[in-house]
Write a protein that holds these residues in place. Structure first.
Motif: not given
Length: 137
Positions: A86-87, A112-116, A136-137
């Motif tokens: 998570n970020t 790759l940074v995404i936001s489903p 890794d939460v």
């Protein structure tokens, strides 16, 4: 069978876009009305909203395809994913929300940074294809 996950869109982002594009036009309207400006601003608003709301992530077989409106598609092999975390990074990414996940690949270079929108379902689908992914939460 391909599964499509839409990008989550933060309400604050939509509000900022509206403020930046629409408010200047409203402020100009009483003193100097022009249909040309209204049409240009409307076109800009439609283009920006198309770009934001067209972001999606498709999982097909063992491929993750990031569809990013006019900017094209990028393909990634799900089998080469080694870690997800998570970020809330503000780095440029095909994501319209700050509730994001960073996906790391075996090559150690690609992130790759995404936001489903449905993050847990998306991650579970990736686990079905590649159970070796570390989360890794």
């Amino acid at each position: 069978m391909a599964t499509v996950y839409r990008s989550k869109v933060d309400a604050w982002l939509v509000a900022v876009i509206i403020i930046v594009i629409v408010v200047p036009v409203i402020l100009l309207m009483p003193s100097d009305f022009s249909w040309i400006i209204v049409l240009i601003e409307g076109g800009m608003l439609a283009f920006v909203f198309y770009c934001i709301f067209s972001i999606s992530y498709v999982i097909s077989d063992t491929m993750l395809i990031v569809k990013n409106g006019f900017l094209g598609n990028e393909k990634y092999d799900v089998k080469s994913i080694c870690k997800i975390e998570n970020t809330r990074t503000i780095l440029s990414a095909p994501a319209a929300s700050l509730d994001r996940i960073a996906i790391y690949f075996d090559d150690k270079v690609t992130v790759l940074v995404i936001s489903p929108r449905h993050k847990e379902a998306f991650i579970n689908r990736l686990f079905e294809i590649n159970p070796n992914i570390r989360y890794d939460v």
